[in-house]
Design a protein around this motif. Structure first.
Motif, PDB file in Angstrom:
ATOM      1  N   GLY A 223       0.809  -1.214   0.000  1.00 56.11           N
ATOM      2  CA  GLY A 223       0.000   0.000   0.000  1.00 56.11           C
ATOM      3  C   GLY A 223       0.843   1.266   0.000  1.00 56.11           C
ATOM      4  N   ARG A 224       0.161   2.378   0.238  1.00 52.14           N
ATOM      5  CA  ARG A 224       0.831   3.677   0.243  1.00 52.14           C
ATOM      6  C   ARG A 224       1.766   3.793   1.434  1.00 52.14           C
ATOM      7  N   PRO A 225       2.859   4.530   1.257  1.00 54.85           N
ATOM      8  CA  PRO A 225       3.738   4.752   2.412  1.00 54.85           C
ATOM      9  C   PRO A 225       3.031   5.606   3.466  1.00 54.85           C
ATOM     10  N   THR A 226       3.391   5.397   4.720  1.00 56.78           N
ATOM     11  CA  THR A 226       2.758   6.155   5.794  1.00 56.78           C
ATOM     12  C   THR A 226       3.280   7.585   5.817  1.00 56.78           C
ATOM     13  N   ARG A 227       2.517   8.465   6.423  1.00 56.04           N
ATOM     14  CA  ARG A 227       2.887   9.868   6.570  1.00 56.04           C
ATOM     15  C   ARG A 227       2.991  10.197   8.052  1.00 56.04           C
ATOM     16  N   GLY A 228       3.857   9.552   8.746  1.00 60.79           N
ATOM     17  CA  GLY A 228       3.988   9.798  10.169  1.00 60.79           C
ATOM     18  C   GLY A 228       3.712   8.538  10.955  1.00 60.79           C
ATOM     19  N   ASP A 229       3.473   8.721  12.242  1.00 60.64           N
ATOM     20  CA  ASP A 229       3.283   7.584  13.129  1.00 60.64           C
ATOM     21  C   ASP A 229       1.891   6.974  13.059  1.00 60.64           C
ATOM     22  N   SER A 230       0.908   7.745  12.647  1.00 66.77           N
ATOM     23  CA  SER A 230      -0.459   7.226  12.608  1.00 66.77           C
ATOM     24  C   SER A 230      -0.986   7.242  11.178  1.00 66.77           C
ATOM     25  N   ALA A 231      -2.098   6.593  10.988  1.00 66.63           N
ATOM     26  CA  ALA A 231      -2.717   6.526   9.668  1.00 66.63           C
ATOM     27  C   ALA A 231      -3.217   7.900   9.242  1.00 66.63           C
ATOM     28  N   SER A 232      -3.100   8.182   7.965  1.00 69.42           N
ATOM     29  CA  SER A 232      -3.632   9.425   7.418  1.00 69.42           C
ATOM     30  C   SER A 232      -5.120   9.252   7.132  1.00 69.42           C
ATOM     31  N   ILE A 233      -5.833  10.352   7.119  1.00 70.72           N
ATOM     32  CA  ILE A 233      -7.264  10.327   6.853  1.00 70.72           C
ATOM     33  C   ILE A 233      -7.495  10.932   5.466  1.00 70.72           C
ATOM     34  N   PRO A 234      -8.028  10.169   4.529  1.00 73.22           N
ATOM     35  CA  PRO A 234      -8.303  10.727   3.213  1.00 73.22           C
ATOM     36  C   PRO A 234      -9.443  11.748   3.278  1.00 73.22           C
ATOM     37  N   VAL A 235      -9.278  12.839   2.540  1.00 71.78           N
ATOM     38  CA  VAL A 235     -10.284  13.900   2.489  1.00 71.78           C
ATOM     39  C   VAL A 235     -10.571  14.199   1.028  1.00 71.78           C
ATOM     40  N   THR A 236     -11.843  14.244   0.675  1.00 68.71           N
ATOM     41  CA  THR A 236     -12.238  14.566  -0.692  1.00 68.71           C
ATOM     42  C   THR A 236     -12.442  16.068  -0.817  1.00 68.71           C
ATOM     43  N   VAL A 237     -11.856  16.651  -1.840  1.00 67.59           N
ATOM     44  CA  VAL A 237     -11.983  18.084  -2.095  1.00 67.59           C
ATOM     45  C   VAL A 237     -12.455  18.267  -3.529  1.00 67.59           C
ATOM     46  N   ARG A 238     -13.477  19.090  -3.703  1.00 67.14           N
ATOM     47  CA  ARG A 238     -13.958  19.382  -5.060  1.00 67.14           C
ATOM     48  C   ARG A 238     -13.291  20.653  -5.565  1.00 67.14           C
ATOM     49  N   LEU A 239     -12.658  20.550  -6.726  1.00 64.36           N
ATOM     50  CA  LEU A 239     -12.008  21.688  -7.359  1.00 64.36           C
ATOM     51  C   LEU A 239     -12.570  21.859  -8.766  1.00 64.36           C
ATOM     52  N   THR A 240     -12.634  23.100  -9.216  1.00 67.01           N
ATOM     53  CA  THR A 240     -12.981  23.333 -10.617  1.00 67.01           C
ATOM     54  C   THR A 240     -11.782  22.891 -11.450  1.00 67.01           C
ATOM     55  N   PRO A 241     -11.973  22.649 -12.727  1.00 65.28           N
ATOM     56  CA  PRO A 241     -10.828  22.294 -13.578  1.00 65.28           C
ATOM     57  C   PRO A 241      -9.733  23.367 -13.531  1.00 65.28           C
ATOM     58  N   GLU A 242     -10.135  24.630 -13.448  1.00 61.30           N
ATOM     59  CA  GLU A 242      -9.159  25.716 -13.405  1.00 61.30           C
ATOM     60  C   GLU A 242      -8.361  25.692 -12.097  1.00 61.30           C
ATOM     61  N   GLU A 243      -9.051  25.428 -10.976  1.00 64.31           N
ATOM     62  CA  GLU A 243      -8.361  25.337  -9.684  1.00 64.31           C
ATOM     63  C   GLU A 243      -7.376  24.171  -9.674  1.00 64.31           C
ATOM     64  N   ARG A 244      -7.827  23.028 -10.181  1.00 63.79           N
ATOM     65  CA  ARG A 244      -6.952  21.861 -10.229  1.00 63.79           C
ATOM     66  C   ARG A 244      -5.748  22.128 -11.108  1.00 63.79           C
ATOM     67  N   ASP A 245      -5.968  22.709 -12.272  1.00 61.72           N
ATOM     68  CA  ASP A 245      -4.859  23.013 -13.181  1.00 61.72           C
ATOM     69  C   ASP A 245      -3.856  23.958 -12.539  1.00 61.72           C
ATOM     70  N   ALA A 246      -4.355  24.946 -11.798  1.00 61.34           N
ATOM     71  CA  ALA A 246      -3.465  25.903 -11.129  1.00 61.34           C
ATOM     72  C   ALA A 246      -2.635  25.213 -10.049  1.00 61.34           C
ATOM     73  N   VAL A 247      -3.258  24.320  -9.284  1.00 63.11           N
ATOM     74  CA  VAL A 247      -2.526  23.593  -8.238  1.00 63.11           C
ATOM     75  C   VAL A 247      -1.507  22.644  -8.863  1.00 63.11           C
ATOM     76  N   VAL A 248      -1.893  21.957  -9.923  1.00 59.79           N
ATOM     77  CA  VAL A 248      -0.970  21.049 -10.612  1.00 59.79           C
ATOM     78  C   VAL A 248       0.219  21.831 -11.179  1.00 59.79           C
ATOM     79  N   ALA A 249      -0.053  22.982 -11.800  1.00 52.70           N
ATOM     80  CA  ALA A 249       1.019  23.792 -12.389  1.00 52.70           C
ATOM     81  C   ALA A 249       1.984  24.286 -11.312  1.00 52.70           C
ATOM     82  N   ARG A 250       1.450  24.773 -10.215  1.00 57.77           N
ATOM     83  CA  ARG A 250       2.311  25.250  -9.121  1.00 57.77           C
ATOM     84  C   ARG A 250       3.090  24.090  -8.508  1.00 57.77           C
ATOM     85  N   GLY A 251       2.432  22.976  -8.332  1.00 57.58           N
ATOM     86  CA  GLY A 251       3.110  21.796  -7.799  1.00 57.58           C
ATOM     87  C   GLY A 251       4.225  21.337  -8.721  1.00 57.58           C
TER      88      GLY A 251
END
Length: 73
Positions: A12-40
């Motif tokens: 599975g996915r590697p851990t992010r610290g000592d405890s399990a991470s909690i997945p969170v769903t976030v809704r982004l517009t295509p423009e918001e997602r593209d901006a985050v991807v570009a900055r990332g």
């Protein structure tokens, strides 16, 4: 000699610290997602890392005028 459970490869996915991470769903517009991807991409981050970086920056800044949306213009 028998391998201990600590030496066995993990699945599975590697851990992010000592405890399990909690997945969170976030809704982004295509423009918001593209901006985050570009900055990332500029900073060598995948989408989830870029979102975590932005969230950590926001929560560590003083409360107040941090909201910026097209509606604020």
């Amino acid at each position: 000699m028998q391998a201990s459970p600590l030496n066995e490869p993990r699945r599975g996915r590697p851990t992010r610290g000592d405890s399990a991470s909690i997945p969170v769903t976030v809704r982004l517009t295509p423009e918001e997602r593209d901006a985050v991807v570009a900055r990332g991409w500029q900073e060598g981050l995948v989408l989830s890392e870029a979102i975590r970086t932005a969230l950590l920056s926001w929560v560590s800044s003083p409360p107040g005028k941090t909201r910026s949306t097209p509606d604020d213009a």
